[in-house]
Scaffold this active site. Sequence first.
Site, PDB file in Angstrom:
ATOM      1  N   GLY A  29      -2.471 -11.826   0.536  1.00 19.25           N
ATOM      2  CA  GLY A  29      -1.819 -10.650   0.846  1.00 19.25           C
ATOM      3  C   GLY A  29      -3.000  -9.478   1.259  1.00 19.25           C
ATOM      4  O   GLY A  29      -4.233  -9.981   1.070  1.00 19.25           O
ATOM      5  N   ASN A  30      -2.682  -8.230   1.480  1.00 14.43           N
ATOM      6  CA  ASN A  30      -3.614  -7.264   1.775  1.00 14.43           C
ATOM      7  C   ASN A  30      -3.046  -5.986   0.918  1.00 14.43           C
ATOM      8  O   ASN A  30      -1.927  -5.979   0.683  1.00 14.43           O
ATOM      9  CB  ASN A  30      -3.955  -7.237   3.247  1.00 14.43           C
ATOM     10  CG  ASN A  30      -2.706  -6.911   3.969  1.00 14.43           C
ATOM     11  OD1 ASN A  30      -2.330  -5.515   3.945  1.00 14.43           O
ATOM     12  ND2 ASN A  30      -2.289  -7.680   4.822  1.00 14.43           N
ATOM     13  N   ARG A  31      -3.811  -4.916   1.172  1.00 14.08           N
ATOM     14  CA  ARG A  31      -3.555  -3.673   0.343  1.00 14.08           C
ATOM     15  C   ARG A  31      -2.540  -2.844   0.960  1.00 14.08           C
ATOM     16  O   ARG A  31      -2.469  -1.617   0.753  1.00 14.08           O
ATOM     17  CB  ARG A  31      -4.691  -2.961  -0.085  1.00 14.08           C
ATOM     18  CG  ARG A  31      -5.382  -3.656  -1.039  1.00 14.08           C
ATOM     19  CD  ARG A  31      -6.678  -3.126  -1.553  1.00 14.08           C
ATOM     20  NE  ARG A  31      -7.764  -3.961  -2.317  1.00 14.08           N
ATOM     21  CZ  ARG A  31      -7.601  -4.008  -3.700  1.00 14.08           C
ATOM     22  NH1 ARG A  31      -6.310  -3.615  -4.319  1.00 14.08           N
ATOM     23  NH2 ARG A  31      -8.250  -4.759  -4.468  1.00 14.08           N
TER      24      ARG A  31
END
Length: 229
Positions: A29-31
């Site tokens: 995932g990412n932030r």
Amino acid sequence: LDGALLAGRRVVVTAGGTREPLDPVRYLGNRSSGKQGVALARAALAAGAEVTLVGANLQVEAPAGVDLVTVETSEQLRGAVLSATTDADVVIMAAAVADFRPRSLAAHKIKKSEDGTDPVIELTRTPDILAEISAHRARPGQVIVGFAAETGDDTHTPLEFARAKLARKGCDALVLNEVTDGAVFGQDSTAVHVVTPDGQVAEATGSKDDVAVFLVRTIAGIAASTVGR
Ligand code: C5P
């Protein structure tokens, strides 16, 4: 915001960050929190638009009044965008979509090996949704806006990367977030440059809500100039 600015217009906003499954319990995932995209959806509503919000793993609440489509992966986001954009006047791709995903999804949880060897995860490119919808416009005059987080390098400024990305993706405007001085992810304030194919650059700094209002005004200006294109 003037409630007549986008009256009768259909606006699709993507927000949040995609998650690409690796096995039944893990993902890449990412932030991205979804704050900027949700602020854009709110601003588009205030400008009188009919808004579809495609939300990927939002960490903030979607505004009341949007048509919310919830997705998790880049593949689901692509499906939701392709279907929502068929009758959209404006598409704002604020979501952080994975550029890569695990090549295969393990049916069972990946276990630590008995002999202590490190696992290797093979990645594959995901389809570029922004480039795809820009190349095949669902309707003439549809305005498509992309986002980019850029740091620049020894020979290129973030703005140079943004101009190249605008041309490569074929969209009508690219919103640049400079991440040189630390991440913008999850923050309440931001600084953006908007680059357009005519070479103009507009800038705004402030809360993500203030910047969203600025972006909606800018995008409405582009939409007004592309009517009948
Ligand atoms: O290439 P990059 O990921 O920096 O591009 C960012 C822009 O492209 C964002 O607007 C994002 O929503 C969009 N994007 C996309 N499909 C991908 C990757 C990014 O539409 N697979």
